[in-house]
Design an enzyme around this catalytic site. Structure first.
Site, PDB file in Angstrom:
ATOM      1  N   GLY A   1     -22.469   4.215 -28.098  1.00 44.86           N
ATOM      2  CA  GLY A   1     -23.605   4.371 -27.202  1.00 44.86           C
ATOM      3  C   GLY A   1     -23.503   5.484 -26.184  1.00 44.86           C
ATOM      4  O   GLY A   1     -24.298   5.549 -25.253  1.00 44.86           O
TER       5      GLY A   1
ATOM      6  N   ASP B   1     -24.144   8.612 -26.545  1.00 40.28           N
ATOM      7  CA  ASP B   1     -25.036   9.738 -26.838  1.00 40.28           C
ATOM      8  C   ASP B   1     -25.722  10.178 -25.551  1.00 40.28           C
ATOM      9  O   ASP B   1     -26.452   9.411 -24.924  1.00 40.28           O
ATOM     10  CB  ASP B   1     -26.073   9.274 -27.872  1.00 40.28           C
ATOM     11  CG  ASP B   1     -26.958  10.389 -28.380  1.00 40.28           C
ATOM     12  OD1 ASP B   1     -27.343  11.259 -27.585  1.00 40.28           O
ATOM     13  OD2 ASP B   1     -27.263  10.382 -29.583  1.00 40.28           O
TER      14      ASP B   1
ATOM     15  N   CYS C   1     -12.392   9.445 -22.539  1.00 38.90           N
ATOM     16  CA  CYS C   1     -13.096   8.214 -22.155  1.00 38.90           C
ATOM     17  C   CYS C   1     -12.805   7.109 -23.169  1.00 38.90           C
ATOM     18  O   CYS C   1     -13.169   7.231 -24.346  1.00 38.90           O
ATOM     19  CB  CYS C   1     -14.600   8.481 -22.082  1.00 38.90           C
ATOM     20  SG  CYS C   1     -15.564   7.034 -21.609  1.00 38.90           S
TER      21      CYS C   1
ATOM     22  N   GLY D   1     -17.311   5.470 -28.695  1.00 39.22           N
ATOM     23  CA  GLY D   1     -17.217   4.967 -30.056  1.00 39.22           C
ATOM     24  C   GLY D   1     -16.650   6.004 -31.008  1.00 39.22           C
ATOM     25  O   GLY D   1     -16.932   7.201 -30.898  1.00 39.22           O
TER      26      GLY D   1
ATOM     27  N   TYR E   1     -21.973  17.096 -26.820  1.00 38.17           N
ATOM     28  CA  TYR E   1     -22.598  17.104 -25.501  1.00 38.17           C
ATOM     29  C   TYR E   1     -24.100  17.310 -25.694  1.00 38.17           C
ATOM     30  O   TYR E   1     -24.672  18.305 -25.282  1.00 38.17           O
ATOM     31  CB  TYR E   1     -22.019  18.218 -24.622  1.00 38.17           C
ATOM     32  CG  TYR E   1     -20.607  18.001 -24.161  1.00 38.17           C
ATOM     33  CD1 TYR E   1     -19.975  16.774 -24.332  1.00 38.17           C
ATOM     34  CD2 TYR E   1     -19.889  19.010 -23.538  1.00 38.17           C
ATOM     35  CE1 TYR E   1     -18.677  16.562 -23.910  1.00 38.17           C
ATOM     36  CE2 TYR E   1     -18.579  18.814 -23.097  1.00 38.17           C
ATOM     37  CZ  TYR E   1     -17.984  17.587 -23.290  1.00 38.17           C
ATOM     38  OH  TYR E   1     -16.696  17.395 -22.859  1.00 38.17           O
TER      39      TYR E   1
END
Length: 490
Positions: A100, A102, A163, A167, A434
């Site tokens: 998630g 994105d 991070c 995912g 990004y």
């Protein structure tokens, strides 16, 4: 293009489509109990919580954000196959979500009637230490992968991102990088096999999908071509003890001069060194005046926690938290690539603008090392030799305010525009992971955004798309489209 707006989808058509879709799933021979165990519609009491569980950018978690007609959370591979077959048969757009993260919400938002295929249940990790490999399902997170590796070896690692809640699925397929890229390259440079479901619902591996498709999903965005179930990765050797440091310095203390030195030397340092520079309104992280007691010796797995910004004494179990440990925010991101050092006059202009603009910071990630040794066309990710560093522009805020959101997004754009003379040109390169909707979409078929992401590798991506998904089932606003042959050949 605005994603967070109300959709004008015909309600009766949507209701018919979703009923037919659910009925199709219930009749599929390989998905017993799927509709009762792994599908959520707005009528389900858990629908909102399942939808919001993996929304990492609060800009796309508002009452006006378009909602899916259903969320499918597969528990096994056959559930993915059935979802693709039934969505395609009923004309429903499908968005694919793993962690998630994105940046533009394209993995869980659409203006068309759509469903979400959320892969968070498919998260097994099988490590083969004897061969230094692992199979990782796409719904696992980076933190879960790192934790599992550390449980079996103190001298093995994987070169992924910082991070821990990101995912595996999107991180790998878009390129994926972390603080070991100068030593080992990107995540995709260390992927050796994959398991996917194609547009016909067939499960394939590297051998059966073919090298063209295997090439495309490693950096070209797998969501344009298929659903990735799992990746086979190569583990890398790391020392039992590594050294980390974090040095801060203000402009008044000469930080601009130190940054100027950094951009000249950081890409040329030993590949075992990765020194990121981060600029914010008040502080600039640099290596200037580094003292021995500021260098912390720790295991690689502990360094992942430190580099993320958490206290050194944090439990390793924080890596298993699928919600970002630092919390959620409203945010906007952009990216750039730097080919030549930014002149001091340009740096002075940049620092002045950053002081004027609220909430925006910049991360400068050095290249060189392994990144300069890999050819541009080895994978769809083309940003290799010739780059001094990659810039990430990021603005984060906590208040749900239309005025504040507009001001912060515009402020990020101002800094990005100011940097135009100092970054790559023709195209102005950007990092696919990004995600930045400002650079364009595939709606007008100019594909300028895709050249920014993929440069000369776009032509091959278009050919792969036309071959494996000619009906353009796998799509979003920045996916690789199916184009006429004459356009592809240009």
């Amino acid at each position: 293009m605005l994603i967070n707006c109300t959709s004008n989808v015909n309600a009766s058509t949507s209701n018919y489509s979703i009923k037919a879709f659910v009925n199709c799933l219930s009749l599929h021979p390989y998905t017993p109990n799927l509709t009762t165990r792994a599908i959520y519609t707005p009528q389900n009491a858990s629908f909102s919580s399942v939808l919001q569980a993996y929304v990492r950018n609060l800009r796309f978690n508002t009452s006006s954000t378009p909602k899916p007609l259903a969320i499918v959370t597969p528990l096994e591979k056959s559930h993915v196959q059935a979802t693709i077959i039934c969505a395609k048969a009923n004309g429903l757009e499908m968005r694919i979500r793993s962690g998630g993260h994105d940046y533009e919400g394209l993995s869980y938002v659409s203006l068309n009637p759509f469903i979400i295929l959320d892969l968070f249940n498919l998260r097994s990790i099988d490590i083969d230490l004897a061969n230094d490999t692992a199979w990782v399902q796409t719904g696992a997170t980076l933190g879960e992968l790192y934790y599992n590796i550390a449980n079996v070896s103190s001298t093995r690692a994987f070169p992924g991102g910082v991070c821990p809640s990101v995912g595996i699925g999107g991180h790998f397929s878009g390129g994926g990088y972390g603080n070991m890229l100068r030593k080992f390259g990107l995540t995709i440079d260390n992927v050796i096999d994959g398991e996917i479901v194609d547009a016909s619902g067939t499960i394939l591996n590297r051998k059966t999908m073919g090298e063209d498709l295997f090439w495309a999903i490693r950096g070209g965005g797998a969501a344009s071509f298929c659903v990735v179930l799992a990746w086979k990765i190569r583990l890398v050797q790391v020392p039992e003890i590594v050294t980390t440091f974090n040095k801060t310095m203000a402009l008044e203390e000469g930080a601009s001069n130190i940054f100027d030195q950094w951009q000249h030397v950081a890409p040329n340092l030993d590949p075992n060194l990765f020194i990121r520079a981060q600029a914010s309104v008040r502080l600039l992280d640099t290596e200037n005046g580094l003292k021995k007691d500021e260098c912390k010796e720790q295991s690689w797995i502990k360094s992942t926690i430190t580099f993320y910004g958490l206290p050194m004494n944090s439990s390793l179990k924080v890596l298993l938290d699928r919600v970002p440990p630092i919390g959620l925010s409203y945010d906007k991101h952009k990216s750039d690539y730097v080919k030549e050092p930014i002149p001091k006059s340009g740096l002075d202009i940049l620092w002045k603008k950053m002081i004027e603009v609220e909430n925006t910071s910049m991360q400068f990630n050095p290249y060189g090392g392994k990144m300069s040794e890999i050819l541009e066309n080895a994978t769809p990710f083309p940003h290799r030799k010739g780059n001094l560093c990659k810039i990430q522009y990021l603005s984060c805020w906590s208040e749900n305010s239309i005025e504040l959101t507009h001001r912060n997004i515009e402020g990020t754009k101002e800094i990005h525009n100011l940097m135009t003379p100092y970054v790559s040109k023709n195209p102005r390169e950007a990092f696919f992971n990004y995600r930045d909707i400002d650079i364009g979409t595939n709606a007008n078929k100019t594909l300028a955004f895709a050249f920014d992401y993929f440069k000369g590798n776009l032509k091959r991506l278009l050919k792969v798309k036309a071959k494996v998904d000619p009906t353009n089932f796998f799509r979003n606003e920045q996916s690789i489209p199916v184009l006429p042959i004459d356009i592809q050949s240009r």
